[in-house]
Design a protein around this motif. Structure first.
Motif, short mmCIF file in Angstrom:
data_model
loop_
_atom_site.label_atom_id
_atom_site.label_comp_id
_atom_site.label_asym_id
_atom_site.label_seq_id
_atom_site.Cartn_x
_atom_site.Cartn_y
_atom_site.Cartn_z
N THR A 6 5.69 9.58 10.99
CA THR A 6 5.54 8.51 11.97
C THR A 6 4.97 8.95 13.30
N LEU A 9 1.91 7.08 15.09
CA LEU A 9 1.49 5.92 14.32
C LEU A 9 2.31 4.71 14.72
N ALA A 13 1.38 0.76 10.27
CA ALA A 13 0.06 1.39 10.16
C ALA A 13 -0.22 1.76 8.71
N ARG A 14 -1.46 1.54 8.28
CA ARG A 14 -1.88 1.95 6.93
C ARG A 14 -2.30 3.41 6.99
N VAL A 15 -1.80 4.20 6.04
CA VAL A 15 -2.11 5.62 6.02
C VAL A 15 -2.37 6.10 4.60
N GLU A 16 -3.06 7.21 4.50
CA GLU A 16 -3.13 7.98 3.27
C GLU A 16 -2.42 9.28 3.57
N ALA A 100 -0.06 12.41 7.73
CA ALA A 100 -0.51 11.02 7.59
C ALA A 100 -1.89 10.89 8.20
N LEU A 101 -2.79 10.32 7.43
CA LEU A 101 -4.16 10.09 7.89
C LEU A 101 -4.37 8.58 8.01
N PRO A 102 -4.55 8.07 9.24
CA PRO A 102 -4.72 6.62 9.42
C PRO A 102 -5.91 6.09 8.62
N VAL A 103 -5.73 4.91 8.07
CA VAL A 103 -6.79 4.23 7.31
C VAL A 103 -7.19 3.01 8.10
#
Length: 105
Positions: A6, A9, A13-16, A100-103
């Motif tokens: 977290t 973010l 939030a959408r993450v990969e 976490a990588l934001p999408v």
């Protein structure tokens, strides 16, 4: 997947999820009933010998994952270096190694 991802973010939030291949723990064990956190079952798609390492291309729930393991880990009974394309493998993703990588929406 269990991890604290977290930081930085916003809620919802959408993450990969990402992880470096050398942090993926790979084994021949595929006992999905053990209920170990972040342990999944994967299919070995391909393997490439890279000298000191073997790189595995895996499929986990239809998603690609790369794992790198020592080419000669010794004579352990659970030696992942003996996996071949088509084999099923146990994959553990240590929570501390996940990012976490934001999408974009």
């Amino acid at each position: 997947i269990g991890a604290d991802l977290t930081r930085g973010l916003g809620a919802g939030a959408r993450v990969e999820i990402g992880i470096r291949g050398n942090f993926v723990e790979l084994s021949r064990a595929t006992d999905a009933g053990r209920r170990v956190e972040n342990e999944l079952v994967a299919k070995v798609v391909d393997q490439v010998y890279l000298g000191e390492q073997i790189e595995y291309e895996l499929q986990v729930a239809g998603r690609p994952l790369i794992a790198r393991v020592p080419a000669d880990p010794g004579l352990a009974a659970d030696d992942p270096s003996s996996l071949r394309p088509g084999d099923m493998a146990g994959v553990r993703l240590p929570a501390a190694s996940l990012i976490a990588l934001p999408v974009d929406p």
